[in-house]
Structure formats: structure tokens, C-alpha cells
Motif scaffolding. Structure first.
Motif, PDB file in Angstrom:
ATOM      1  N   LEU A   1       2.017   7.898   0.895  1.00 18.95           N
ATOM      2  CA  LEU A   1       1.154   6.802   0.440  1.00 18.95           C
ATOM      3  C   LEU A   1       1.862   5.460   0.553  1.00 18.95           C
ATOM      4  O   LEU A   1       1.264   4.458   0.960  1.00 18.95           O
ATOM      5  N   CYS A   2       3.149   5.441   0.190  1.00 17.31           N
ATOM      6  CA  CYS A   2       3.904   4.190   0.259  1.00 17.31           C
ATOM      7  C   CYS A   2       4.100   3.742   1.703  1.00 17.31           C
ATOM      8  O   CYS A   2       3.993   2.545   2.020  1.00 17.31           O
ATOM      9  N   GLU A   3       4.390   4.687   2.578  1.00 18.88           N
ATOM     10  CA  GLU A   3       4.593   4.327   3.986  1.00 18.88           C
ATOM     11  C   GLU A   3       3.299   3.874   4.647  1.00 18.88           C
ATOM     12  O   GLU A   3       3.304   2.968   5.490  1.00 18.88           O
ATOM     13  N   GLU A   4       2.200   4.486   4.240  1.00 17.21           N
ATOM     14  CA  GLU A   4       0.903   4.118   4.813  1.00 17.21           C
ATOM     15  C   GLU A   4       0.545   2.668   4.500  1.00 17.21           C
ATOM     16  O   GLU A   4      -0.111   1.985   5.296  1.00 17.21           O
ATOM     17  N   HIS A   5       0.990   2.192   3.333  1.00 15.46           N
ATOM     18  CA  HIS A   5       0.657   0.826   2.907  1.00 15.46           C
ATOM     19  C   HIS A   5       1.930  -0.001   2.718  1.00 15.46           C
ATOM     20  O   HIS A   5       2.026  -0.812   1.788  1.00 15.46           O
ATOM     21  N   HIS A   6       2.907   0.207   3.605  1.00 11.49           N
ATOM     22  CA  HIS A   6       4.221  -0.404   3.433  1.00 11.49           C
ATOM     23  C   HIS A   6       4.150  -1.927   3.342  1.00 11.49           C
ATOM     24  O   HIS A   6       4.876  -2.543   2.548  1.00 11.49           O
ATOM     25  N   ASN A   7       3.299  -2.541   4.132  1.00  8.45           N
ATOM     26  CA  ASN A   7       3.253  -4.012   4.190  1.00  8.45           C
ATOM     27  C   ASN A   7       2.205  -4.628   3.281  1.00  8.45           C
ATOM     28  O   ASN A   7       1.963  -5.836   3.349  1.00  8.45           O
ATOM     29  N   ASP A   8       1.589  -3.816   2.430  1.00  4.59           N
ATOM     30  CA  ASP A   8       0.520  -4.319   1.561  1.00  4.59           C
ATOM     31  C   ASP A   8       0.743  -3.789   0.138  1.00  4.59           C
ATOM     32  O   ASP A   8       0.277  -2.699  -0.208  1.00  4.59           O
ATOM     33  N   PRO A   9       1.467  -4.532  -0.703  1.00  3.83           N
ATOM     34  CA  PRO A   9       1.762  -4.054  -2.059  1.00  3.83           C
ATOM     35  C   PRO A   9       0.518  -3.733  -2.875  1.00  3.83           C
ATOM     36  O   PRO A   9       0.522  -2.782  -3.661  1.00  3.83           O
ATOM     37  N   VAL A  10      -0.543  -4.503  -2.711  1.00  2.00           N
ATOM     38  CA  VAL A  10      -1.766  -4.249  -3.470  1.00  2.00           C
ATOM     39  C   VAL A  10      -2.351  -2.890  -3.096  1.00  2.00           C
ATOM     40  O   VAL A  10      -2.692  -2.075  -3.964  1.00  2.00           O
ATOM     41  N   ALA A  11      -2.450  -2.632  -1.794  1.00  2.00           N
ATOM     42  CA  ALA A  11      -2.992  -1.350  -1.336  1.00  2.00           C
ATOM     43  C   ALA A  11      -2.076  -0.193  -1.730  1.00  2.00           C
ATOM     44  O   ALA A  11      -2.545   0.899  -2.066  1.00  2.00           O
ATOM     45  N   ARG A  12      -0.761  -0.446  -1.702  1.00  2.00           N
ATOM     46  CA  ARG A  12       0.179   0.618  -2.065  1.00  2.00           C
ATOM     47  C   ARG A  12       0.024   0.980  -3.542  1.00  2.00           C
ATOM     48  O   ARG A  12      -0.017   2.157  -3.907  1.00  2.00           O
ATOM     49  N   VAL A  13      -0.054  -0.028  -4.410  1.00  2.00           N
ATOM     50  CA  VAL A  13      -0.243   0.238  -5.836  1.00  2.00           C
ATOM     51  C   VAL A  13      -1.553   0.971  -6.072  1.00  2.00           C
ATOM     52  O   VAL A  13      -1.611   1.959  -6.825  1.00  2.00           O
ATOM     53  N   ASN A  14      -2.617   0.520  -5.460  1.00  2.00           N
ATOM     54  CA  ASN A  14      -3.921   1.173  -5.644  1.00  2.00           C
ATOM     55  C   ASN A  14      -3.878   2.632  -5.197  1.00  2.00           C
ATOM     56  O   ASN A  14      -4.463   3.509  -5.839  1.00  2.00           O
ATOM     57  N   ALA A  15      -3.175   2.892  -4.095  1.00  2.00           N
ATOM     58  CA  ALA A  15      -3.104   4.259  -3.577  1.00  2.00           C
ATOM     59  C   ALA A  15      -2.319   5.164  -4.519  1.00  2.00           C
ATOM     60  O   ALA A  15      -2.742   6.281  -4.828  1.00  2.00           O
TER      61      ALA A  15
END
Length: 491
Positions: free
Chosen positions: A434-448
Motif C-alpha cells: 500500500l505504501c509503495e503504491e502511493h509512495h509519492n502521495d502522502p494523502v493517498a497513502r494514509v487513506n489506503a
């Protein structure tokens, strides 16, 4: 170099405290599942003190449900091992003889079940960590799809899980007309006895409704609160002890001088008089365990994740960094302190000062990486209950969200220098993906990550403020590093 054992232990009479009772004359009354370092430095230490005062037939049969490591360590030492208490003023050595034998479940499940079923065993206790309960931390229910539970339900005579062993042994007792044993959880879980009882009964119901009814009527599951810092033992520690004692001790454990044990006085069978050696037997453990889980364990995890990311190997080093020491104090006073009910006569402010002094103990090499293990199992009890209470009371959640952001950064698998982190967690692969999928987007990473239902209840996962504040912290940590991000806020 000679090993510590029955034949050599008297060589230590001038440098260590030794068992003051005839070990061979004692019978085991306790069987403990998960005989790791913590049990040997805590519950076995209390039991040893009681045996030294003349108590009879309360030795411990230890059991490992995974590897033979502890058995291999203690078998050549006749079960003896040394507790090394490390405090600011130096070291104390005590040789413990409370462990009568060590069994290994995977090697001989029938032998372990036979031992648990013996009428002399009055208490089956356990320290198997949160993940050993095979439950969903968010709901507290048995995880019926857990591989060990699936196996145990199909093969109840050769179980793998602690739950499977407990229920199978209780079934043997039921069929034999033998009195039940008390099941005593000593893991860091709120309402640990209630959590254990729930998963045991849910598991038993799947096997046999009559068995579940018998357990309900005949077995008790007291809650406990346990507290002692016990770092992992290293080969260097063993080598140093060998130089000081003149004997090799493969089973040694390290501990701080402080120890606390609060036990709900709800036993269905005989029990040791642990209150005679410092344990506190009470009607309700809840206030003590919530205080400890949120203040000690919650702060410890906060220091572990922020400290590891900032490059510190040990908690005592983290506490020497003024920014993180201040973070710990504010976290205790504000986020956590506002949600804790203080037991009558208890000095909360002194307790918080004492905790920070314990964290700062330079004698304990307690690794941030060790404390950071199994975060997906720990943070529901250590942080999320506090967070839920603050959301309901419209309190401050800023540093709780910082804690979540540091954990999310940690489980991403790389530190602030770009080096790989060996993340030990049952959900490590899922979280890292999940973190790697949204590596460049902290908002998306937190939501995931907050959408992982096995960790986060809907009230927190769906909170816009939690998501927004956590994402803001993750952005700051990613751009500035932990120390700079925290310093900018606390100053």
C-alpha cells in the motif's frame, strides 16, 4: 567454559542470589505457553520469590509453540537461568529455578496436551503476544480464517495455536471429570482475560457446543496488567555475563529493576499467593491496564517509530534527544493523560516521571526495532483507543496522528537515509504494498493504510480529521525528517 546447571550453580553463591528451596522436591502447578524472555523475567520471577519464601508445588512447565530455542537454552542448564537487573546504579544477578521443564509444541503436541491436562496443573498462563490470539484486533473476534485456527479445528489433537491447545486440554479435563484450570493471560492487551475468553469460547463453539458450555461454567479467565522492560538478549550480553560469572548461561534474560503485576482475583482453582511477593490482587484491573497500555506502551511505541526513523538504535538514546524527550512528555500529558482514569490513591504525575526515567535507563539496551515489531497488532490497544476517546471528547489528536504517520512511514520499509527496514509484522507485505503504491502521495497513502480493516475501526478510518492530520504529519516527515518536523511543532 562450564555451563550453569545444578552441579555448578553453587559457584555463583558470592555473586548472585540462588534458589533457596529444594527444586527436585517441587511439583509443577503452572504451565506457561510462550516461555520467552518476558515470562522468565516477570511471572517466573514472582513465582521464584514465592518459592523462596516456602511456597510448595508452584514450579512452572514452560512451553514454546514455535521453536525449540528456549528448550535448547535451558535443557543443558537443568532449567536454571540468570536474571540480570540493569539499573542506573549497576547490575544485580539472580539465578532462577522456577522453570521445571520446557516442552516444544511442534515437536510433540501430545506431550504438551498431556502436561496441560494433568490435574496438578492449576493455572495455564500465556505470553504469546497479540498475534498469538489469532483474533481480529479491531473487533476482538476469533479470526476463523487464520491458518493455525483452520488447522486446529480440523486437527484438534495436534494443535498449533495457543487457543487450540487450551481448548483441547480443557476438553480432556471435561471428559476425564477433572477440575478445570484457570487461564491467565499475561499479554499486553486491554481486558486481556476477556479477549482470551471470547476467542476460546468462539473456537470451542465451532468444535462442540457442549464443550463450550462446560468451559463457560467451569473455567475463569482473569485479566492482568504486567509491566517490566525486558530487552532482547544478545550474544554480546551472554559473553559479558560469562566473563562476570565464570559460567556460560545461554538462557539469561535482562530486565530493569522495576516490575509490576496487577491480577484480577478470579481463579477457578488454587493459585499462588503472589500478593505476598509484590503482585497486586484486585477486583478490577481495567484502570491499571488502560493507564499502562496508553501511557507506557503507547509512549514506548511512539518513541520506537520516531526514534528508529531518526536513526536511534536504543530507547535510552531516543530519550537523550531533547526534541523526542519533549515529545514523550507532551504526548503523556496531553493526548494520553486526558483519557486515563486514575485509580484511587495513585499518583499519576509521579508515574509519568517514573516512566520517562525508566525509558532513559542507560543500562537497558532496548532496541527501537524490537519495540516496533508487530505494530499492526499493538497500535489498536496502544494508540487507537486513546484516539477514539479523544475524538469522542473533541480532544487533541495531533501527536496521536504523528504517531500514526511515523508508523506508516516505518512500514513503508525504508528509513530517512533510504536504507531498508526489516519490518516484522503479520501485515508487513500488505502494508508495504500500500505504501509503495502511493509512495509519492502522502494523502493517498494514509487513506489506503487507514482502510486496512484488520487494524482500524470505521470510526477512525473514516475520520476526516484523523486522515488530514496524519497526512500532514507524513508529508512533513517525508520532506523534513522526523526531528525537524517535531521540533517545528513543539517549539
Amino acid at each position: 567454559m562450564q555451563r550453569l546447571n545444578n552441579n555448578t550453580v553453587q559457584m555463583l553463591a558470592d555473586v548472585a542470589s540462588l534458589p533457596a528451596y529444594e527444586r527436585d522436591a517441587q511439583q509443577a502447578g503452572i504451565l506457561h505457553l510462550g516461555i520467552g524472555a518476558f515470562h522468565r523475567a516477570h511471572q517466573a520471577w514472582y513465582t521464584e520469590a514465592l518459592l523462596n519464601k516456602g511456597a510448595q508445588n508452584w514450579q512452572i512447565i514452560g512451553a514454546s509453540l514455535r521453536s525449540a530455542t528456549v528448550k535448547d537454552q535451558l535443557a543443558g542448564q537443568d532449567g536454571l537461568y540468570t536474571i540480570v537487573e540493569r539499573g542506573p546504579d549497576g547490575e544485580k544477578f539472580q539465578v532462577v529455578g522456577a522453570v521445571k521443564d520446557v516442552l516444544v509444541g511442534p515437536q510433540a503436541p501430545a506431550t504438551l496436551l498431556e502436561a496441560m491436562s494433568h490435574p496438578a496443573i492449576k493455572i495455564v498462563s500465556l505470553t504469546v503476544t497479540e498475534k498469538g490470539y489469532c483474533h481480529d484486533p479491531a473487533s476482538g473476534n476469533l479470526n476463523a480464517s487464520h491458518p493455525d485456527i483452520v488447522h486446529d479445528l480440523a486437527n484438534p489433537e495436534t494443535p498449533r495455536s495457543a487457543i487450540g491447545y487450551i481448548v483441547s486440554a480443557l476438553n480432556v479435563r471435561r471428559l476425564a471429570g477433572t477440575q478445570s484450570f484457570t487461564v491467565l493471560s499475561c499479554d499486553n492487551l486491554p481486558n486481556n482475560g476477556e479477549v482470551l475468553e471470547k476467542v476460546v469460547l468462539q473456537y470451542a463453539d465451532k468444535l462442540d457446543g457442549d464443550l463450550a458450555a462446560w468451559i463457560r461454567a467451569n473455567t475463569t479467565f482473569p485479566c492482568t496488567m504486567i509491566d517490566r522492560i525486558v530487552p532482547a538478549t544478545t550474544d554480546t550480553d551472554r559473553q559479558e555475563l560469562e566473563g562476570k560469572l565464570g559460567l556460560r548461561d545461554e538462557g539469561m534474560v535482562l530486565a530493569e529493576p522495576f516490575s509490576q503485576w496487577v491480577i484480577e482475583d478470579k481463579f477457578c482453582s488454587d493459585r499462588p499467593a503472589w500478593e505476598d511477593v509484590g503482585a497486586l490482587l484486585v477486583d478490577d484491573v481495567h484502570a491499571y491496564e488502560i493507564m499502562k497500555l496508553r501511557l507506557l506502551n503507547g509512549s514506548h511505541s511512539l518513541l520506537a517509530y520516531t526514534g528508529y526513523l531518526a536513526g536511534f538504535d536504543y530507547v535510552s538514546e531516543v530519550m537523550r534527544e531533547p526534541v523526542l524527550a519533549k515529545l514523550c512528555q507532551v504526548f503523556m500529558d496531553r493526548e494520553v493523560g486526558q483519557t486515563v482514569q486514575v485509580p484511587a490513591g495513585f499518583d499519576m504525575e509521579e508515574y509519568k516521571v517514573q516512566l520517562r526515567e525508566r525509558f532513559s535507563n542507560p543500562g537497558l539496551k532496548h532496541r527501537t526495532w524490537q519495540i516496533a515489531m508487530d505494530g499492526s497488532q499493538k497500535i489498536p490497544q496502544r494508540w487507537l483507543q486513546t484516539l477514539q476517546a479523544q475524538l469522542e471528547g473533541e480532544g487533541n489528536i495531533d501527536l496521536l496522528c504523528l504517531a500514526l504517520a511515523a508508523w506508516i512511514r516505518y512500514v513503508g520499509g525504508t528509513d530517512e537515509k533510504g536504507q531498508s527496514i526489516d519490518v516484522q509484522d503479520p501485515l508487513a507485505a500488505e502494508l508495504r504494498s500500500l505504501c509503495e503504491e502511493h509512495h509519492n502521495d502522502p494523502v493517498a497513502r494514509v487513506n489506503a493504510v487507514l482502510s486496512v480493516e484488520a487494524v482500524f475501526p470505521p470510526a477512525i478510518a473514516n475520520s476526516e480529521s484523523v486522515r488530514a492530520i496524519t497526512a500532514d504529519w507524513l508529508t512533513r516527515i517525508q520532506n523534513q525528517g522526523v526531528l525537524a518536523a517535531v521540533k517545528a511543532v513543539l517549539s
